[in-house]
Design a protein around this motif. Structure first.
Motif, PDB file in Angstrom:
ATOM      1  N   VAL A  62      -1.387  43.105 102.231  1.00 27.30           N
ATOM      2  CA  VAL A  62      -0.472  42.169 101.667  1.00 27.30           C
ATOM      3  C   VAL A  62       0.514  41.790 102.723  1.00 27.30           C
ATOM      4  O   VAL A  62       1.224  42.651 102.901  1.00 27.30           O
ATOM      5  CB  VAL A  62       0.356  42.467 100.200  1.00 27.30           C
ATOM      6  N   ALA A  63       0.655  40.560 102.977  1.00 23.79           N
ATOM      7  CA  ALA A  63       2.039  39.735 103.812  1.00 23.79           C
ATOM      8  C   ALA A  63       2.643  39.222 103.289  1.00 23.79           C
ATOM      9  O   ALA A  63       3.816  39.311 103.924  1.00 23.79           O
ATOM     10  CB  ALA A  63       1.569  38.740 105.192  1.00 23.79           C
ATOM     11  N   ALA A  64       2.184  38.537 102.056  1.00 22.46           N
ATOM     12  CA  ALA A  64       3.970  38.254 101.612  1.00 22.46           C
ATOM     13  C   ALA A  64       3.679  38.050 100.255  1.00 22.46           C
ATOM     14  O   ALA A  64       2.450  38.010  99.509  1.00 22.46           O
ATOM     15  CB  ALA A  64       3.948  36.617 102.159  1.00 22.46           C
ATOM     16  N   VAL A  65       4.683  37.687  98.968  1.00 26.38           N
ATOM     17  CA  VAL A  65       3.694  37.791  97.683  1.00 26.38           C
ATOM     18  C   VAL A  65       5.249  36.712  97.159  1.00 26.38           C
ATOM     19  O   VAL A  65       6.769  36.654  97.732  1.00 26.38           O
ATOM     20  CB  VAL A  65       4.456  39.175  97.156  1.00 26.38           C
ATOM     21  N   CYS A  66       5.142  35.397  95.664  1.00 26.06           N
ATOM     22  CA  CYS A  66       5.630  35.341  95.220  1.00 26.06           C
ATOM     23  C   CYS A  66       5.499  35.460  94.128  1.00 26.06           C
ATOM     24  O   CYS A  66       4.181  35.093  93.338  1.00 26.06           O
ATOM     25  CB  CYS A  66       5.418  34.030  95.961  1.00 26.06           C
ATOM     26  N   ARG A  78      -0.806  36.468 100.047  1.00 23.27           N
ATOM     27  CA  ARG A  78      -1.113  36.357 101.094  1.00 23.27           C
ATOM     28  C   ARG A  78      -0.928  37.235 102.146  1.00 23.27           C
ATOM     29  O   ARG A  78      -0.069  38.422 101.823  1.00 23.27           O
ATOM     30  CB  ARG A  78       0.233  35.171 101.996  1.00 23.27           C
ATOM     31  N   PHE A  79      -2.363  37.430 102.196  1.00 19.44           N
ATOM     32  CA  PHE A  79      -3.091  38.964 103.051  1.00 19.44           C
ATOM     33  C   PHE A  79      -2.689  38.802 104.772  1.00 19.44           C
ATOM     34  O   PHE A  79      -2.480  37.459 105.077  1.00 19.44           O
ATOM     35  CB  PHE A  79      -4.390  38.637 102.590  1.00 19.44           C
ATOM     36  N   ALA A  80      -2.403  40.282 105.157  1.00 20.01           N
ATOM     37  CA  ALA A  80      -2.560  39.729 106.445  1.00 20.01           C
ATOM     38  C   ALA A  80      -3.499  38.654 107.260  1.00 20.01           C
ATOM     39  O   ALA A  80      -2.841  38.654 108.800  1.00 20.01           O
ATOM     40  CB  ALA A  80      -2.289  41.484 107.070  1.00 20.01           C
TER      41      ALA A  80
END
Length: 380
Positions: A196-200, A246-248
């Protein structure tokens, strides 16, 4: 020769470990509860030879090769660190620790000890989840477009439902996400191998106040109810959460978790959309895997050891038509753990490093909720 194992914890999950260990061919030689009395009661009930008075007595037992930690979250760091330093292998329940600082230290301690150190992400070991991972690894799915899913329960549905996990001081600042959401996140990682590259995230506490029984309540009990004396207590952990991912590799995802969804006792779902096909699975029907196609009929794949992905075939013991479920995943996780120790090869189980990854991810989810924005993770 079987490994000689001591189990820490006598609540819901401790006895599950005892059963899984025995079915995996290991010897349970001792158990530790929150008091000497609880240790004795559990040892008698589960037919375990040694009831420890305290954790130091367990560590001093030269007959113990390995320790399984199923105590409340706030004890995990100290107990895992001490067991590794005492020369014991460790299998710890998730979360591995209360903070990423603690879990990062445990990764270092495990490496220095030379002992095996695993986290019990048992859901990886449903045969159809392993088969899904095999399909992805072989290229059948193609690149991942997006992932969606949930993990929902109802054991916190009433305001009178109470457990130590609802208190941040006992279980950590996250509850539903950390307790069950991390199982989903780990499962998706184990299938896709995508970071996982980013989270909200958006989290919600349905009951800011719950009624705490003045006596003890076990996990998954029916709550206070009846005439049991209670006291109101403020709740500082979430009952519900939704997380965009958002995945890598650029893929997208969404997860929602709930412990207040009436009628859902323990339901995990995922759907993975890929370039060539899609995969879907539901834990309430764990022996089925749905495979979706655009240009030919979809498939309903039923667990059959002979047709599973090669990497999954060693983790399904019963013939087709003889269902495998929740207790079997513990047996298989422990089989992977102890077989890896015996073989001396690369770990074939969820490691402390992977447990640390989940805590870093949880902290990013909490930060995202608190700041109401996307949070990026270091995936290098």
């Amino acid at each position: 020769m079987p490994f000689r194992v001591a189990v820490v914890g006598t609540g819901f999950i401790g006895p599950v470990h005892v059963e899984g260990l025995r079915r995996a061919g290991q010897e349970v030689v001792g158990i530790l509860g929150s008091s000497a009395e609880k240790s004795k009661q559990a040892a008698d009930r589960l037919r375990i030879p040694t009831a420890y008075a305290d954790f130091d007595a367990l560590l001093a037992d030269g007959d113990v090769d390995s320790v399984h930690i199923t105590s409340p979250n706030r004890y995990h760091f100290d107990q895992a660190a001490a067991a590794l330093k005492a020369g014991k292998h460790v299998m710890c329940e998730k979360p591995l620790a209360m903070t990423s600082e603690e879990s990062g230290k445990l990764v270092e301690i495990a490496a220095e000890s030379g002992k095996a150190a695993g986290v019990n992400y048992n859901i990886r070991y449903y045969p159809m989840c392993l088969d899904a991972a095999g399909r992805v690894a072989s290229g059948e799915l193609g690149g991942v477009f997006h992932v969606a899913g949930s993990y929902v329960q109802d054991w916190m549905f009433h305001p009178t439902d109470f457990n130590w996990r609802v208190l941040a001081s006992e279980g950590g600042e996250l509850r539903a996400v950390a307790d069950i959401g991390t199982h989903w996140l780990d499962l998706i990682y184990s299938i896709t191998r995508l970071d996982v590259a980013a989270v909200c995230a958006d989290l919600h506490t349905v009951y800011p106040t719950r009624q705490r029984p003045t006596g003890n309540v076990e996990t998954f009990s029916s709550g206070a109810g009846g005439d049991i004396p209670t006291e109101p207590i403020a709740i500082d952990t979430e009952d519900y959460g939704c997380v965009m991912l958002r995945f890598a590799n650029g893929a997208r995802g969404v997860l929602w978790v709930s412990q207040v969804t009436a009628g859902r006792k323990n339901c995990l779902r995922f759907e993975i959309a890929g370039e060539k096909e899609s995969l879907a699975w539901v834990s309430e029907s764990p022996n089925d895997l749905w495979v979706g196609h655009r240009d030919r009929p979809n498939e309903a794949v039923i667990r059959d050891p002979g047709s599973l992905a090669e990497s999954a075939q060693g983790f399904s013991d019963y013939p087709a038509g003889h269902n495998e479920g929740f207790p079997d995943t513990f047996k298989m996780c422990f089989r992977a753990f102890y077989n890896s120790i015996e073989s001396g090869g690369q770990p074939n189980y969820p490691t402390f490093a992977e447990g640390h990854r989940e805590i870093v991810l949880c902290e990013a989810i909490l930060e995202s909720h608190q700041e109401q924005r996307w949070i990026e993770l270091n995936t290098k």
